[in-house]
Design a protein around this motif. Structure first.
Motif, mmCIF file in Angstrom:
data_model
loop_
_atom_site.group_PDB
_atom_site.id
_atom_site.type_symbol
_atom_site.label_atom_id
_atom_site.label_comp_id
_atom_site.label_asym_id
_atom_site.label_seq_id
_atom_site.Cartn_x
_atom_site.Cartn_y
_atom_site.Cartn_z
ATOM 1 N N ASP A 276 0.864 -1.184 0.000
ATOM 2 C CA ASP A 276 0.000 0.000 0.000
ATOM 3 C C ASP A 276 0.898 1.230 0.000
ATOM 4 O O ASP A 276 1.642 1.467 0.947
ATOM 5 C CB ASP A 276 -0.910 -0.003 1.236
ATOM 6 C CG ASP A 276 -1.995 1.063 1.173
ATOM 7 O OD1 ASP A 276 -1.709 2.178 0.695
ATOM 8 O OD2 ASP A 276 -3.129 0.800 1.609
ATOM 9 N N PHE A 338 -1.674 -1.144 -4.065
ATOM 10 C CA PHE A 338 -2.570 0.006 -3.976
ATOM 11 C C PHE A 338 -1.742 1.287 -3.939
ATOM 12 O O PHE A 338 -0.694 1.346 -3.281
ATOM 13 C CB PHE A 338 -3.409 -0.037 -2.684
ATOM 14 C CG PHE A 338 -4.312 -1.218 -2.538
ATOM 15 C CD1 PHE A 338 -5.580 -1.223 -3.115
ATOM 16 C CD2 PHE A 338 -3.914 -2.332 -1.812
ATOM 17 C CE1 PHE A 338 -6.429 -2.305 -2.967
ATOM 18 C CE2 PHE A 338 -4.754 -3.421 -1.651
ATOM 19 C CZ PHE A 338 -6.012 -3.415 -2.227
ATOM 20 N N CYS A 375 -5.802 4.708 0.760
ATOM 21 C CA CYS A 375 -6.575 4.048 -0.296
ATOM 22 C C CYS A 375 -7.807 3.351 0.273
ATOM 23 O O CYS A 375 -8.882 3.377 -0.333
ATOM 24 C CB CYS A 375 -5.693 3.040 -1.043
ATOM 25 S SG CYS A 375 -4.319 3.803 -1.947
ATOM 26 N N TRP A 376 -7.667 2.719 1.435
ATOM 27 C CA TRP A 376 -8.799 2.031 2.056
ATOM 28 C C TRP A 376 -9.928 3.007 2.330
ATOM 29 O O TRP A 376 -11.103 2.673 2.148
ATOM 30 C CB TRP A 376 -8.334 1.367 3.352
ATOM 31 C CG TRP A 376 -9.404 0.623 4.083
ATOM 32 C CD1 TRP A 376 -9.742 -0.699 3.932
ATOM 33 C CD2 TRP A 376 -10.293 1.145 5.088
ATOM 34 N NE1 TRP A 376 -10.778 -1.029 4.773
ATOM 35 C CE2 TRP A 376 -11.136 0.089 5.502
ATOM 36 C CE3 TRP A 376 -10.450 2.394 5.679
ATOM 37 C CZ2 TRP A 376 -12.120 0.250 6.477
ATOM 38 C CZ3 TRP A 376 -11.438 2.568 6.653
ATOM 39 C CH2 TRP A 376 -12.257 1.505 7.035
ATOM 40 N N TYR A 383 -11.566 -2.087 -1.477
ATOM 41 C CA TYR A 383 -10.222 -2.414 -0.993
ATOM 42 C C TYR A 383 -10.239 -3.796 -0.338
ATOM 43 O O TYR A 383 -9.403 -4.658 -0.640
ATOM 44 C CB TYR A 383 -9.794 -1.350 0.013
ATOM 45 C CG TYR A 383 -8.360 -1.413 0.490
ATOM 46 C CD1 TYR A 383 -7.408 -0.513 0.014
ATOM 47 C CD2 TYR A 383 -7.953 -2.343 1.445
ATOM 48 C CE1 TYR A 383 -6.095 -0.540 0.479
ATOM 49 C CE2 TYR A 383 -6.649 -2.380 1.909
ATOM 50 C CZ TYR A 383 -5.721 -1.475 1.422
ATOM 51 O OH TYR A 383 -4.424 -1.513 1.890
#
Length: 401
Positions: A276, A338, A375-376, A383
Motif C-alpha cells: 500500500d 494500492f 486508499c482504504w 479495498y
C-alpha cells in the motif's frame, strides 16, 4: 558638484562587479540546497513519532450523524475514525463527509462504546490509534526476537483457531511505514480475518516502541528487512506453514528488500505480497518532496542528490540496495498493489512504473482521490474485496476451516 545622496540598493547592485554577483548567487543557492538537504536527511534517517496523526475536535451528535468543525481531517475524502476522549472512551468509524451549514456531517458506520454529544474527540484518516481491541478483536502481545532486541508485535490467530487451537496454516505479517505505528494497518484487519488467515502486526528497529540501534538512524528498508525475516522465523516457530507480507509505505520497501537474494533464504514460504503506497525509489521521493514544497525542479534534483550523499555518509545507506524499481525484473511473487493518485509523500508514478514493469505479477489498484496510505478510506468495500480475493488466489485456500 558632488552628489551626497545615498545610492539605492538597485544602484549599488548595478555597480557591483558581475563576477562578485555570480559568486553570491552560487553561495546563496548552495546554502538553500544545503539547508533543504539537511532537513530532508533528518526526516529520512529518523522517525519515532509517538502519536498517530489526527486532530482534536468537539462533537455534535444528532442521531446517527455526527457534526464536526471543518478541518483537514474532518473534510478528508472517504472514511475517518473518531475516538471520544471525554467523558468516556470508545471508537467509531464515520462515513464520507457532507456540508451542514458551516459544519461537516458524517454518518456513524460502526460504533464501539459511545460517541456522545458534547464530547471532545480525536479524529483521523488513519481511523485507528490503539490496538486490535478498537475493532473488538482479541489479540496477544508477542515479542519477535532479533539480533538488536525484541520487536513488539500483535498476534491475532485465525478465526478457526478459536475452535481448533494449535492448527495453523497461513499468516499475514503486516509492517507499518516510516514514522508510523502498528495501528497503521488495522484498517485491513477485518478483511484479513474474513480471509481465514492469522495476522502478525510488527514494528522494526528505530521505530517508536522498538529497540534503538546506534544513533537511531533508519536504513530505509535495508537492515529493517532483517527484522521482517525475524518475524518470519517467529511465525515458523509458532507453527505456521506459510506467510504473506503486507507493507505500508516504507513497510513496502522493507517487504521487497526482505525478498531480495542478498538477505538469504526465507524461514517460511512467501506465496505473495501486498503493498500500500510503497516507497520504491528513495531518491525520487526526495526529489518529489522538494517539488512538494515548491522548489524548482532543478533545485529539487540538486537537493535530492545532496540528501543521497548525506544519508550515505551519515547513515551508511546504499540507495541501490533499496531501489525496488531497479530490482523489479528479479521479483517472482504475485503482488497486490494500492496507490492513491493524490499521494504527495510517495509519488504514485513509482507504483505506476512497478505495475508497468511487471504486469505478469502485479494486480494494481490506482485509487482516484486517495492520499498517502489512505486508499482504504476512499472505498473500504472495494479495498477489502481486493485483499480477500488476492489472498484466496495466492494461497489457494487456507487450511484453517
Amino acid at each position: 558638484m558632488s552628489e551626497s545622496r545615498r545610492l539605492s540598493f538597485f544602484e549599488r547592485l548595478n555597480r557591483t562587479p558581475k563576477h562578485r554577483l555570480a559568486g553570491w548567487a552560487v553561495l546563496g543557492y548552495g546554502g538553500l540546497v544545503l539547508v533543504g538537504a539537511l532537513l530532508g536527511t533528518q526526516i529520512l534517517l529518523r522517525a519515532r513519532s509517538r502519536w498517530v496523526p489526527g486532530e482534536f475536535v468537539p462533537v455534535v451528535r444528532r442521531g446517527n450523524d455526527v457534526l464536526l468543525p471543518p478541518s483537514r481531517e474532518t473534510l478528508s475524502r472517504g472514511v475517518v475514525g473518531i475516538m471520544p476522549l471525554l467523558p468516556n472512551k470508545g471508537h467509531a468509524v464515520l462515513g464520507p463527509p457532507s456540508r451542514a451549514g458551516t459544519l461537516v456531517k458524517r454518518a456513524v458506520q460502526q460504533e464501539r462504546g459511545v460517541l456522545p454529544h458534547g464530547s471532545l474527540a480525536w479524529v483521523s484518516t488513519f481511523v485507528y490509534n490503539g490496538t486490535p481491541r478498537q475493532l473488538g478483536v482479541a489479540y496477544e502481545d508477542v515479542a519477535v526476537q532479533t539480533e538488536v532486541g525484541d520487536m513488539p508485535a500483535w498476534h491475532i490467530p485465525a478465526l478457526s483457531e478459536e475452535d481448533r487451537p494449535g492448527e495453523r496454516d497461513a499468516l499475514v505479517i503486516v509492517i507499518h511505514g516510516h514514522g508510523g505505528h502498528k495501528a497503521q494497518g488495522l484498517r485491513a484487519l477485518p478483511a484479513l480475518r474474513r480471509s481465514g488467515v492469522a495476522s502478525l502486526f510488527v514494528t522494526f528497529r528505530n521505530a517508536h516502541g522498538a529497540p534503538r540501534v546506534g544513533r537511531g538512524n533508519l536504513t530505509l528498508g535495508d537492515r529493517e528487512a532483517e527484522d521482517l525475516t525475524a518475524a518470519l522465523r517467529w511465525a515458523a516457530q509458532a507453527g505456521y506453514k506459510r506467510a504473506l507480507l503486507f507493507g505500508f509505505s516504507m513497510g513496502g520497501n522493507i517487504v521487497l528488500s526482505a525478498l531480495r537474494p542478498r538477505h538469504g533464504p526465507l524461514p517460511l514460504p512467501v506465496p505473495g505480497v501486498l503493498l500500500d503506497s510503497p516507497a520504491l525509489d528513495w531518491l525520487d521521493v526526495a526529489r518529489a518532496n522538494g517539488r512538494r514544497y515548491h522548489l524548482p525542479a532543478f533545485m529539487a534534483a540538486h537537493m535530492a542528490g545532496v540528501v543521497k550523499w548525506m544519508v550515505t555518509r551519515f547513515g551508511g545507506q546504499n540507495f541501490d540496495s533499496v531501489d525496488q524499481l531497479a530490482a523489479a525484473p528479479t521479483f517472482t511473487r504475485p503482488m497486490l498493489l494500492f496507490h492513491g493518485d493524490r499521494d504527495r509523500t510517495i509519488p504514485v508514478t513509482q507504483s505506476d512504473a512497478l505495475a508497468a514493469a511487471r504486469p505478469d505479477l502485479v494486480e494494481y489498484h490506482r485509487v482516484e482521490g486517495a492520499k498517502h496510505i489512505r486508499c482504504w478510506n476512499i472505498d473500504p468495500e472495494k479495498y477489502d474485496a481486493a485483499v480477500e480475493g488476492f489472498i484466496g488466489r495466492v494461497l489457494g485456500g487456507v487450511d484453517n476451516d
